[in-house]
Design a protein around this motif. Structure first.
Motif, PDB file in Angstrom:
ATOM      1  N   UNK A  97       0.833  -1.210   0.000  1.00 58.32           N
ATOM      2  CA  UNK A  97       0.000   0.000   0.000  1.00 58.32           C
ATOM      3  C   UNK A  97       0.862   1.252   0.000  1.00 58.32           C
ATOM      4  N   UNK A  98       0.260   2.355  -0.400  1.00 59.11           N
ATOM      5  CA  UNK A  98       0.974   3.624  -0.391  1.00 59.11           C
ATOM      6  C   UNK A  98       1.319   4.020   1.042  1.00 59.11           C
ATOM      7  N   UNK A  99       2.380   4.806   1.181  1.00 57.06           N
ATOM      8  CA  UNK A  99       2.774   5.281   2.500  1.00 57.06           C
ATOM      9  C   UNK A  99       1.660   6.115   3.111  1.00 57.06           C
ATOM     10  N   UNK A 100       1.546   6.025   4.415  1.00 58.61           N
ATOM     11  CA  UNK A 100       0.528   6.793   5.124  1.00 58.61           C
ATOM     12  C   UNK A 100       1.089   8.090   5.694  1.00 58.61           C
ATOM     13  N   UNK A 101       2.380   8.360   5.430  1.00 57.24           N
ATOM     14  CA  UNK A 101       3.000   9.599   5.857  1.00 57.24           C
ATOM     15  C   UNK A 101       4.037   9.991   4.812  1.00 57.24           C
ATOM     16  N   UNK A 102       4.565  11.206   4.907  1.00 54.95           N
ATOM     17  CA  UNK A 102       5.529  11.676   3.917  1.00 54.95           C
ATOM     18  C   UNK A 102       6.817  10.875   3.954  1.00 54.95           C
ATOM     19  N   UNK A 103       7.250  10.492   5.149  1.00 54.95           N
ATOM     20  CA  UNK A 103       8.497   9.766   5.293  1.00 54.95           C
ATOM     21  C   UNK A 103       8.510   9.042   6.630  1.00 54.95           C
ATOM     22  N   UNK A 104       9.475   8.143   6.775  1.00 61.19           N
ATOM     23  CA  UNK A 104       9.681   7.412   8.032  1.00 61.19           C
ATOM     24  C   UNK A 104      11.185   7.273   8.206  1.00 61.19           C
ATOM     25  N   UNK A 105      11.827   8.351   8.627  1.00 62.75           N
ATOM     26  CA  UNK A 105      13.275   8.352   8.792  1.00 62.75           C
ATOM     27  C   UNK A 105      13.679   7.296   9.815  1.00 62.75           C
ATOM     28  N   UNK A 106      14.658   6.455   9.457  1.00 63.61           N
ATOM     29  CA  UNK A 106      15.063   5.359  10.335  1.00 63.61           C
ATOM     30  C   UNK A 106      15.643   5.873  11.639  1.00 63.61           C
ATOM     31  N   UNK A 107      15.209   5.262  12.734  1.00 60.81           N
ATOM     32  CA  UNK A 107      15.712   5.597  14.058  1.00 60.81           C
ATOM     33  C   UNK A 107      16.659   4.489  14.502  1.00 60.81           C
ATOM     34  N   UNK A 108      17.970   4.730  14.364  1.00 61.53           N
ATOM     35  CA  UNK A 108      18.965   3.699  14.672  1.00 61.53           C
ATOM     36  C   UNK A 108      19.087   3.440  16.168  1.00 61.53           C
ATOM     37  N   UNK A 109      18.486   4.286  16.982  1.00 61.50           N
ATOM     38  CA  UNK A 109      18.580   4.115  18.442  1.00 61.50           C
ATOM     39  C   UNK A 109      17.458   3.247  18.986  1.00 61.50           C
ATOM     40  N   UNK A 110      16.463   2.923  18.146  1.00 59.67           N
ATOM     41  CA  UNK A 110      15.315   2.152  18.617  1.00 59.67           C
ATOM     42  C   UNK A 110      15.672   0.675  18.721  1.00 59.67           C
ATOM     43  N   UNK A 111      15.160   0.016  19.748  1.00 61.74           N
ATOM     44  CA  UNK A 111      15.367  -1.425  19.922  1.00 61.74           C
ATOM     45  C   UNK A 111      14.081  -2.205  19.647  1.00 61.74           C
ATOM     46  N   UNK A 112      13.131  -1.567  18.995  1.00 58.91           N
ATOM     47  CA  UNK A 112      11.841  -2.209  18.727  1.00 58.91           C
ATOM     48  C   UNK A 112      12.022  -3.404  17.793  1.00 58.91           C
ATOM     49  N   UNK A 113      11.227  -4.455  18.012  1.00 58.63           N
ATOM     50  CA  UNK A 113      11.218  -5.614  17.125  1.00 58.63           C
ATOM     51  C   UNK A 113      10.322  -5.278  15.941  1.00 58.63           C
ATOM     52  N   UNK A 114      10.864  -5.409  14.729  1.00 50.04           N
ATOM     53  CA  UNK A 114      10.151  -4.933  13.551  1.00 50.04           C
ATOM     54  C   UNK A 114       9.909  -6.052  12.552  1.00 50.04           C
ATOM     55  N   UNK A 115       8.807  -5.956  11.803  1.00 49.89           N
ATOM     56  CA  UNK A 115       8.512  -6.909  10.743  1.00 49.89           C
ATOM     57  C   UNK A 115       9.308  -6.572   9.492  1.00 49.89           C
ATOM     58  N   UNK A 132      24.498   2.760  -0.397  1.00 48.64           N
ATOM     59  CA  UNK A 132      23.690   3.823   0.202  1.00 48.64           C
ATOM     60  C   UNK A 132      22.313   3.210   0.441  1.00 48.64           C
ATOM     61  N   UNK A 133      22.215   2.466   1.555  1.00 50.61           N
ATOM     62  CA  UNK A 133      20.984   1.834   1.977  1.00 50.61           C
ATOM     63  C   UNK A 133      20.392   2.656   3.133  1.00 50.61           C
ATOM     64  N   UNK A 134      19.297   2.178   3.695  1.00 51.29           N
ATOM     65  CA  UNK A 134      18.678   2.893   4.812  1.00 51.29           C
ATOM     66  C   UNK A 134      19.626   2.985   6.001  1.00 51.29           C
ATOM     67  N   UNK A 135      20.550   2.032   6.107  1.00 50.59           N
ATOM     68  CA  UNK A 135      21.528   2.074   7.193  1.00 50.59           C
ATOM     69  C   UNK A 135      22.424   3.293   7.075  1.00 50.59           C
ATOM     70  N   UNK A 136      22.801   3.630   5.820  1.00 49.29           N
ATOM     71  CA  UNK A 136      23.672   4.787   5.596  1.00 49.29           C
ATOM     72  C   UNK A 136      22.877   6.084   5.412  1.00 49.29           C
ATOM     73  N   UNK A 137      21.671   5.979   4.891  1.00 47.09           N
ATOM     74  CA  UNK A 137      20.841   7.151   4.612  1.00 47.09           C
ATOM     75  C   UNK A 137      19.462   6.922   5.237  1.00 47.09           C
ATOM     76  N   UNK A 138      19.253   7.320   6.481  1.00 42.47           N
ATOM     77  CA  UNK A 138      18.026   6.996   7.217  1.00 42.47           C
ATOM     78  C   UNK A 138      16.742   7.398   6.499  1.00 42.47           C
ATOM     79  N   UNK A 139      16.796   8.474   5.704  1.00 37.64           N
ATOM     80  CA  UNK A 139      15.599   8.925   5.003  1.00 37.64           C
ATOM     81  C   UNK A 139      15.076   7.952   3.966  1.00 37.64           C
ATOM     82  N   UNK A 140      15.865   6.940   3.604  1.00 39.64           N
ATOM     83  CA  UNK A 140      15.411   5.927   2.645  1.00 39.64           C
ATOM     84  C   UNK A 140      14.427   4.932   3.259  1.00 39.64           C
TER      85      UNK A 140
END
Length: 223
Positions: free
Chosen positions: A29-47, A85-93
């Motif tokens: 599905x289309x994104x529900x927000x403009x962006x989701x900048x990666x938060x490298x400090x989060x310890x959340x379990x993600x799908x 240049x993946x999301x790890x290097x560029x959080x905005x991806x």
């Protein structure tokens, strides 16, 4: 229930199942927000992807990467270096479904046969010339290959085994590639087959590649 009623009941059930099947096979599905900048400090379990940074803390630097002007160190066995240049290097991806790499090739160097399990790749030669190719799936295993020069573009389908080689033994080559995933993954065939930990049984590999066990043991010792 009459035969007519049974027929219409079965039709409704069939159409409902078809609709659910179509929904299940639809694109993301289309994104529900403009962006989701990666938060490298989060310890959340993600799908999938990475946790989102609080939008109020996002800055322009989250969408910025500097470094693709720097040549990669190609002093290795393959004579190539991939700068990702993946999301790890560029959080905005994060969640945007796209990434890119710079690939440097020493004279005669190669990017060994590999696959990207989660992405299609489109490659552009910036400097030099490259022999590129990919192989289709079983049973045909068709090999499509082409020599590319500066400004030429070639696409590698998702999951296809593919490679690039610098055809010039006297000068380096450089390419930029875009991939249809923020984390495309890479499976280098030789490493996966002969360098797995723990190793695949030499008997299995010998039979698979029509080699003797001694040769397989030698190959595995190289990884």
């Amino acid at each position: 229930m009459t035969s007519v009623a049974s027929f219409f009941f079965g039709l409704v059930v069939a159409l409902s199942c078809l609709s659910l099947q179509q929904l299940a096979s639809a694109a993301d599905p289309s994104l529900l927000q403009d962006f989701c900048v990666a938060d490298s400090t989060s310890s959340a379990v993600l799908l999938n992807g990475m946790a989102c940074k609080n939008p109020s803390t996002v800055t322009a630097n989250d969408f910025y990467f500097r470094g693709l002007h720097v040549a990669g160190n190609t002093s290795n066995a393959q004579g190539s270096r991939v700068t990702p240049v993946f999301a790890t290097q560029l959080p905005g991806l994060n969640t945007l479904g796209i990434s890119m790499v710079r690939i440097d090739y020493a004279p005669g160097g190669q990017n060994a046969p590999h696959t990207h399990p989660r992405a299609t790749e489109i490659l552009t030669v910036l400097e030099g010339s490259l022999e590129v190719g990919f192989v289709t799936s079983n049973p045909n295993n068709n090999h499509f290959t082409k020599t590319l020069y500066k400004g030429d573009v070639f696409v590698f389908p998702s999951n296809a085994v593919h490679y690039q080689r610098n055809t010039n033994w006297n000068a380096p080559a450089v390419a930029i590639a875009a991939l249809s995933s923020q984390n495309p993954g890479a499976i280098t065939i030789a490493n996966a087959v002969f360098g797995s930990q723990p190793g695949i049984s030499a008997d299995i590999l010998a039979k698979s590649f029509s080699l003797d066990v001694a040769t397989v043991n030698f190959m595995q010792s190289k990884f």
